[in-house]
Design a protein around this motif. Structure first.
Motif, PDB file in Angstrom:
ATOM      1  N   ALA A 125       2.194 -20.947  49.659  1.00 52.22           N
ATOM      2  CA  ALA A 125       3.167 -21.918  49.146  1.00 52.22           C
ATOM      3  C   ALA A 125       2.463 -23.166  48.631  1.00 52.22           C
ATOM      4  O   ALA A 125       2.837 -23.721  47.591  1.00 52.22           O
ATOM      5  N   ARG A 126       1.415 -23.600  49.365  1.00 49.19           N
ATOM      6  CA  ARG A 126       0.665 -24.785  48.930  1.00 49.19           C
ATOM      7  C   ARG A 126      -0.041 -24.519  47.611  1.00 49.19           C
ATOM      8  O   ARG A 126      -0.048 -25.365  46.714  1.00 49.19           O
ATOM      9  N   GLU A 127      -0.646 -23.321  47.474  1.00 49.22           N
ATOM     10  CA  GLU A 127      -1.342 -22.988  46.241  1.00 49.22           C
ATOM     11  C   GLU A 127      -0.372 -22.880  45.075  1.00 49.22           C
ATOM     12  O   GLU A 127      -0.662 -23.292  43.959  1.00 49.22           O
ATOM     13  N   ALA A 128       0.801 -22.326  45.352  1.00 50.15           N
ATOM     14  CA  ALA A 128       1.814 -22.187  44.295  1.00 50.15           C
ATOM     15  C   ALA A 128       2.289 -23.554  43.820  1.00 50.15           C
ATOM     16  O   ALA A 128       2.562 -23.755  42.638  1.00 50.15           O
ATOM     17  N   ALA A 129       2.375 -24.497  44.764  1.00 51.69           N
ATOM     18  CA  ALA A 129       2.821 -25.847  44.409  1.00 51.69           C
ATOM     19  C   ALA A 129       1.772 -26.561  43.575  1.00 51.69           C
ATOM     20  O   ALA A 129       2.090 -27.364  42.694  1.00 51.69           O
ATOM     21  N   LYS A 130       0.481 -26.275  43.865  1.00 56.71           N
ATOM     22  CA  LYS A 130      -0.597 -26.933  43.129  1.00 56.71           C
ATOM     23  C   LYS A 130      -0.767 -26.353  41.738  1.00 56.71           C
ATOM     24  O   LYS A 130      -1.046 -27.074  40.781  1.00 56.71           O
TER      25      LYS A 130
END
Length: 229
Positions: A125-130
């Motif tokens: 989720a963090r990578e997708a947000a970045k």
């Protein structure tokens, strides 16, 4: 140079460890390493602070760092026999530990390197947000058109120039040829490639090619073939 500790479950072994740790914080330097974890796994319990003050202080330090990485409540286990202790040492020696910044952040300790499903999902989720949103690629089509003049007196060279003067985002004109229709009249047959989301051939015909100034030469346009690329 490698250091060997023997019989850490005995008084002699603990005495040797205590002597080695005199003036030291950890086995191999000023930070926790796999060497500490390996030796820690070979010690059956916390050494006596009275008999082995250095080893006891070291054991408490390692325990504190390991505890921060394993927040669950332990019920306690015991490992019997030298063979069992050796097996534990062998497994600990293979653990992928990360202590590059252990002095500043105890949470960097990673004994097993395996993430839980929750941790994996959170990381994704963090990578997708970045990551910037990727624009979906639009499809392309190859189109063959017949463009007819008003009569046999229409200048077909100027007709083609008029057609090719049309410039739209996602439109690329291709090869062309003149095809005889009859009574001395020829039509222009031309290929074009379009980006589907950007160009509507029907709209281009109705609102561009068959209106001024192009309709000075163009009487009508027909789509002969339309193929997805």
């Amino acid at each position: 140079m490698a250091v060997t500790f023997a019989d850490l479950h005995t008084e002699a072994g603990l005495k040797a460890l205590d002597a080695f740790l005199s003036g030291k914080s950890y086995i191999s330097g000023s930070q926790l390493t796999k060497d500490d974890v390996k030796v820690y796994a070979s010690v059956s319990g916390k050494p006596s602070a009275d008999l082995y003050p250095n080893a006891s202080k070291w054991y408490e330090a390692v325990s504190a760092k390991l505890a921060s990485s394993f927040p669950g409540k332990a019920v306690g286990v015991s490992i019997g026999g030298l063979a069992a202790v050796s097996a534990v040492e062998a497994k600990v020696a293979d653990l992928p530990l990360c202590f590059e910044d252990a002095a500043d952040d105890d949470d960097d300790l990673d004994l097993f390197g395996d993430e839980t499903e929750e941790e994996k999902k959170a990381a994704e989720a963090r990578e997708a947000a970045k990551a910037p949103a990727k624009k979906k690629e639009s499809g392309k089509s190859s189109v063959l058109m017949d463009i007819k003049p008003w009569d046999d007196e229409t200048d077909m060279k100027k007709l083609e120039e008029s057609v090719r003067s049309v410039e739209l985002p996602g439109l690329l004109w291709g090869a062309s040829k003149l095809v005889a229709v009859g009574y001395g009249i020829k039509k222009l047959q031309i290929m074009l490639t379009i980006v589907d989301d950007l160009v509507s051939v029907d709209t281009m015909i109705e609102e561009v090619l068959t209106v001024e100034p192009h309709n000075e030469y163009i009487q009508s346009c027909d789509i002969v073939a339309f193929n997805k690329i």
